[in-house]
Design a protein around this motif. Structure first.
Motif, short mmCIF file in Angstrom:
data_model
loop_
_atom_site.label_atom_id
_atom_site.label_comp_id
_atom_site.label_asym_id
_atom_site.label_seq_id
_atom_site.Cartn_x
_atom_site.Cartn_y
_atom_site.Cartn_z
N SER A 86 0.84 -1.20 0.00
CA SER A 86 0.00 0.00 0.00
C SER A 86 0.88 1.24 0.00
CB SER A 86 -0.91 0.00 1.22
OG SER A 86 -0.12 -0.03 2.39
N SER A 87 0.31 2.35 -0.36
CA SER A 87 1.00 3.64 -0.33
C SER A 87 2.30 3.64 -1.12
CB SER A 87 1.28 4.06 1.12
OG SER A 87 0.09 4.17 1.83
N GLN A 88 2.20 3.32 -2.38
CA GLN A 88 3.37 3.34 -3.26
C GLN A 88 3.25 4.48 -4.27
OE1 GLN A 88 6.11 0.63 -3.18
NE2 GLN A 88 5.17 0.99 -1.19
N LYS A 89 4.39 4.88 -4.80
CA LYS A 89 4.41 5.92 -5.82
C LYS A 89 5.53 5.63 -6.80
CE LYS A 89 7.43 9.05 -3.20
NZ LYS A 89 7.57 10.40 -2.63
N ILE A 90 5.50 6.32 -7.93
CA ILE A 90 6.57 6.19 -8.92
C ILE A 90 7.30 7.53 -9.00
CG2 ILE A 90 7.16 5.78 -11.33
CD1 ILE A 90 4.75 3.96 -11.54
N MET A 91 8.61 7.44 -8.90
CA MET A 91 9.44 8.66 -8.99
C MET A 91 10.29 8.58 -10.25
SD MET A 91 10.52 9.33 -5.05
CE MET A 91 10.68 11.11 -5.29
N VAL A 92 10.78 9.71 -10.70
CA VAL A 92 11.55 9.76 -11.94
C VAL A 92 12.77 10.66 -11.76
CG1 VAL A 92 10.18 11.70 -12.86
CG2 VAL A 92 11.38 10.15 -14.44
N SER A 93 13.85 10.25 -12.41
CA SER A 93 15.08 11.05 -12.38
C SER A 93 15.87 10.79 -13.65
CB SER A 93 15.94 10.70 -11.15
OG SER A 93 16.34 9.35 -11.24
N THR A 94 16.87 11.63 -13.91
CA THR A 94 17.71 11.46 -15.09
C THR A 94 19.16 11.26 -14.67
OG1 THR A 94 18.49 12.48 -17.13
CG2 THR A 94 17.99 13.96 -15.32
N SER A 95 19.93 10.69 -15.58
CA SER A 95 21.34 10.44 -15.30
C SER A 95 22.20 11.67 -15.57
CB SER A 95 21.83 9.29 -16.19
OG SER A 95 21.65 9.65 -17.57
N LEU A 96 21.63 12.64 -16.28
CA LEU A 96 22.43 13.76 -16.77
C LEU A 96 22.39 14.93 -15.77
CD1 LEU A 96 24.05 13.95 -19.35
CD2 LEU A 96 22.14 15.10 -20.43
N GLY A 97 23.56 15.25 -15.24
CA GLY A 97 23.62 16.28 -14.21
C GLY A 97 23.38 17.68 -14.71
N SER A 98 23.97 18.02 -15.83
CA SER A 98 23.83 19.39 -16.36
C SER A 98 23.40 19.32 -17.82
CB SER A 98 25.16 20.14 -16.24
OG SER A 98 25.56 20.20 -14.90
N PRO A 99 22.13 19.03 -18.05
CA PRO A 99 21.66 18.90 -19.44
C PRO A 99 21.72 20.23 -20.19
CG PRO A 99 19.82 18.81 -17.93
CD PRO A 99 21.05 18.81 -17.09
N ARG A 100 22.06 20.13 -21.45
CA ARG A 100 22.12 21.32 -22.31
C ARG A 100 20.70 21.76 -22.68
NH1 ARG A 100 25.37 20.80 -28.00
NH2 ARG A 100 25.23 22.94 -28.75
N TYR A 101 19.86 20.77 -22.85
CA TYR A 101 18.46 21.04 -23.19
C TYR A 101 17.58 20.57 -22.04
CZ TYR A 101 20.83 20.91 -27.72
OH TYR A 101 21.71 21.11 -28.75
#
Lengths: 167, 164
Positions: A86-101
């Motif tokens: 119960s009480s789950q969520k989906i989180m998101v992140s990227t591998s790129l620290g300083s993206p140009r775009y």
């Protein structure tokens, strides 16, 4: 009664006694035993990509003369998930620290849970889909790519990580 | 023998369970490629009003010039290779004695000021335009005529080109 008859009766009674006292044959002994079977369903969560990778492209068709910001979107992929907690969520992140775009993502049409507001991707995980406890479901991923003309042309590849975890 | 079986059954149930105990958090990766192609876009707001010379100074061949600044242009480019420029050209040369000049304002580049484009050749009007956008910059026209060239009328198509 004659003695011979008395003897026959005595033998018969004796045999009957022997038969009932023998454990095998006509007699029945009921034996029981028990053991304990322990079962456990651990907390399990799964998440998968539907549709593979994403290619966002910005070209002249995406440009308005006089505007530095250029925008393109993609809705060709999605997520599927399942969890028995119960009480789950989906989180998101990227591998790129300083993206140009700039890359943004938001969940569309989730079959379960509540979509969080559009997320600008960074290495810090952010909420994408909330309240998905004890369900399985699917959703569409809408990516928005934003580039400034002043940032120049080029290609950038990011690895996006989706994580199911406790809310 | 019975005890061994019971132990085996219990192990079979417990060992997998201990492996899943850490499976509460699940994750998956997706690759996203973002390609920004080389782009260049230019637009102009419309046509200027007719440039009409209607007066002069007595004793002077050059009539009183007129101008127009009612139109604007906008550009966007992201050329990483280097700055760009804008050239201007009319489709055919102006008649003798008539002069058409153009000037483009610029924030991202360097304006060449008024440039005489009367002979129909291509001329640089803005140079060294950096990556980015320049919006709603004014286009200035100046039209001169000599009295000796007579009265006449015509039109020219002016082509502005954003180029490396």
């Amino acid at each position: 009664m004659k003695r011979a008859q008395q003897l026959q009766i005595a033998v018969f009674v004796g045999m009957l006694g022997c038969i009932t006292a023998t454990p095998e044959g006509f007699g029945q002994i009921i034996a029981t035993d028990q053991h304990t079977v322990t079962i456990q369903v651990s907390p399990i969560s799964t998440v998968a990509i539907v549709g593979g990778g994403v290619n966002l492209t910005l070209d002249n068709a995406s440009v308005i003369a006089g505007e530095d910001q250029m925008v393109t979107t993609d809705q060709t992929t999605g997520l599927s998930w399942g969890t028995n907690s119960s009480s789950q969520k989906i989180m998101v992140s990227t591998s790129l620290g300083s993206p140009r775009y700039t890359l943004k993502v938001v969940v569309l049409n989730p079959t379960r849970g509540t979509a969080a507001p559009e997320v600008t991707l960074s290495t810090v995980a952010k909420d994408l889909l909330l309240d998905i406890g004890r369900t399985s479901g699917t959703c569409t991923l809408k990516y928005t790519g934003i580039a400034l003309a002043s940032a120049g042309d080029g290609t950038e590849t990011q690895t996006i990580t989706f994580t199911v975890q406790a809310q | 023998m019975k005890r061994l079986l019971v132990v085996a059954v219990l192990l079979a149930l417990i060992v997998p369970a201990s492996q899943f105990a850490t499976a509460q958090t699940a994750f998956v990766n997706q690759t996203v490629s973002f390609t920004v192609s080389t782009v260049e876009k230019m637009s102009i707001s419309g046509n200027p009003a007719a440039l009409t010379i209607s007066t002069g100074t007595a004793g002077t061949d050059a009539l009183t010039a007129v101008g127009d600044s009612s139109t604007t242009y906008s550009i966007t480019h992201n050329h990483s290779a280097g700055p760009m420029k804008i050239t201007a050209q009319i489709g055919s040369a102006m008649p003798a004695g008539l002069t058409l000049q153009i000037k483009l304002a610029s924030t991202k580049g360097t304006s060449a000021g008024y440039v005489d484009i009367s002979n129909g050749a291509s001329f640089d009007v803005v140079t060294a335009i950096a990556k980015g956008a320049d919006g709603l910059e004014k286009v200035y026209y100046s039209f001169d005529a000599l009295a000796s060239s007579g009265d006449q009328s015509g039109s020219r198509t002016v082509t502005l080109t954003l180029t490396p």
